[in-house]
Scaffold this motif. Structure first.
Motif, short mmCIF file in Angstrom:
data_model
loop_
_atom_site.label_atom_id
_atom_site.label_comp_id
_atom_site.label_asym_id
_atom_site.label_seq_id
_atom_site.Cartn_x
_atom_site.Cartn_y
_atom_site.Cartn_z
N VAL A 107 0.83 -1.20 0.00
CA VAL A 107 0.00 0.00 0.00
C VAL A 107 0.87 1.25 0.00
N SER A 108 1.91 1.27 0.82
CA SER A 108 2.78 2.44 0.92
C SER A 108 3.46 2.73 -0.41
N ASP A 113 -8.57 -0.56 -4.74
CA ASP A 113 -9.27 0.02 -5.87
C ASP A 113 -10.54 0.75 -5.42
N ARG A 114 -11.26 0.15 -4.49
CA ARG A 114 -12.49 0.78 -4.01
C ARG A 114 -12.20 2.12 -3.33
N GLU A 115 -11.20 2.11 -2.45
CA GLU A 115 -10.87 3.35 -1.74
C GLU A 115 -10.30 4.40 -2.69
N TRP A 116 -9.53 3.97 -3.67
CA TRP A 116 -8.95 4.91 -4.63
C TRP A 116 -10.03 5.58 -5.47
N VAL A 173 -4.29 11.48 -3.82
CA VAL A 173 -3.01 10.91 -4.28
C VAL A 173 -2.91 11.04 -5.80
N PRO A 174 -2.72 12.25 -6.29
CA PRO A 174 -2.66 12.43 -7.76
C PRO A 174 -1.50 11.69 -8.39
N GLN A 175 -0.49 11.30 -7.58
CA GLN A 175 0.64 10.54 -8.11
C GLN A 175 0.24 9.11 -8.48
N VAL A 176 -0.92 8.66 -8.02
CA VAL A 176 -1.43 7.33 -8.38
C VAL A 176 -2.33 7.50 -9.60
N LYS A 177 -1.80 7.25 -10.76
CA LYS A 177 -2.48 7.58 -12.01
C LYS A 177 -3.30 6.43 -12.58
N ARG A 178 -3.12 5.23 -12.00
CA ARG A 178 -3.88 4.07 -12.45
C ARG A 178 -4.52 3.40 -11.24
N LYS A 179 -5.38 2.44 -11.48
CA LYS A 179 -5.96 1.70 -10.37
C LYS A 179 -4.83 1.02 -9.58
N PRO A 180 -4.88 1.05 -8.26
CA PRO A 180 -3.83 0.40 -7.47
C PRO A 180 -3.60 -1.06 -7.86
N SER A 181 -4.67 -1.76 -8.22
CA SER A 181 -4.52 -3.17 -8.58
C SER A 181 -3.65 -3.35 -9.81
N GLU A 182 -3.60 -2.35 -10.68
CA GLU A 182 -2.75 -2.46 -11.87
C GLU A 182 -1.28 -2.37 -11.50
#
Length: 282
Positions: free
Chosen positions: A184-185, A218-221, A228-237
């Motif tokens: 997660v981190s 993914d749900r929380e994102w 967290v604009p630095q997360v540009k795709r779904k976390p699962s990806e």
């Protein structure tokens, strides 16, 4: 001697080993190269085995001492194991709390192809996605080396978010907790946007929790991704592209088809064979 180490009886020196792993020479388990090859590499038909030292140097509070211990451990892996036995590969142990020394050690070892990964314990002083650790990620990516995060007997932090557990059974179960926190981190801090070729191997923490962790991230994102604009795709990806997991310890549901479902959800190509030799749960 137990600073940063688990002092549960199961993990005191010698108690965590298979009874049959003590070599005839009387040396500690896994220290006799000939017996190790016979009992592990030969019997299990292993072409390449990766050494994973659980080294106190990486978590020693004295950073100079920790860096020196890591250098010694890396020398020892080559001298005693990966040098005389071509089937064995070594891990670059680094004292991750001193990123400058860690990068210097990676620079010294990376050109020796007997080293195949950088080894960091998951119990870091800060969440491992923080930028204080980014120079290590940059060096690993530069040399094309994955980072192996082995849930460890050593560390500055407990496995659980509420402190040290009372029993080894709790400690052993909670091994996956610190590894989930790492995933997660790293994803939420944007590590993989900055280092798109970085590979992470999550060692000895199980894997049954991986699908549900991906679903929850993914749900929380979707709800709070603006933070967290630095997360540009779904976390699962990011999880699917950058993380691998090992088969020991493997969760064993009562119905085998449930394990097949887990492997399908995670991806069989994300699982790496491991044994945990010479520990009792080999």
């Amino acid at each position: 001697p137990f600073l940063g180490a688990m002092t549960y009886p199961r993990m005191t020196p010698g108690n965590g080993m298979r009874r049959d792993s003590w070599p005839p020479s009387g040396k500690p388990p896994a220290s006799d190269l000939g017996f190790l090859c016979e009992q592990l590499l030969d019997q299990c038909n292993i072409d390449h085995g990766v050494l994973q030292p659980l080294a106190a140097g990486a978590v020693t509070n004295n950073q100079d001492l920790g860096a020196a211990l890591c250098v010694g451990i890396n020398d020892w892996q080559i001298d005693k194991f990966a040098g005389p036995e071509p089937r064995l590969r070594a891990s670059i142990c680094v004292a991750q709390e001193d990123a400058t020394e860690a990068v210097a050690e990676i620079d010294r070892r990376a050109h020796d192809r007997r080293f195949v990964q950088v080894s960091i314990p998951p119990r870091t002083i800060e969440p491992i996605g923080r930028r204080r650790y980014w120079p290590i990620f940059e060096a690993a990516e530069h040399y094309g080396l994955p980072i192996g995060l082995h849930t460890g007997a050593f560390g500055q932090r407990p496995n659980t978010p509420s402190g040290w557990s009372s029993f080894y059974l709790e400690e052993h179960y909670a091994a996956s907790n610190s590894l989930q926190t790492i995933i997660v981190s790293m994803i939420m801090e944007g590590v993989f946007e900055r280092f798109p070729k970085l590979k992470i191997v999550v060692v000895e923490g199980g894997f049954s929790w991986v699908p549900s962790l991906a679903w929850r991230m993914d749900r929380e994102w979707k709800r709070m991704g603006g933070e967290v604009p630095q997360v540009k795709r779904k976390p699962s990806e990011y999880l699917r592209d950058h993380f691998w997991f090992t088969t020991q310890p493997i969760e064993e549901p009562e119905e085998n088809r449930h394990l097949a479902d887990l492997v399908r959800w995670i991806g069989a190509d994300r699982l790496m064979f491991s044994t945990d030799y010479p520990h009792w749960d080999f």
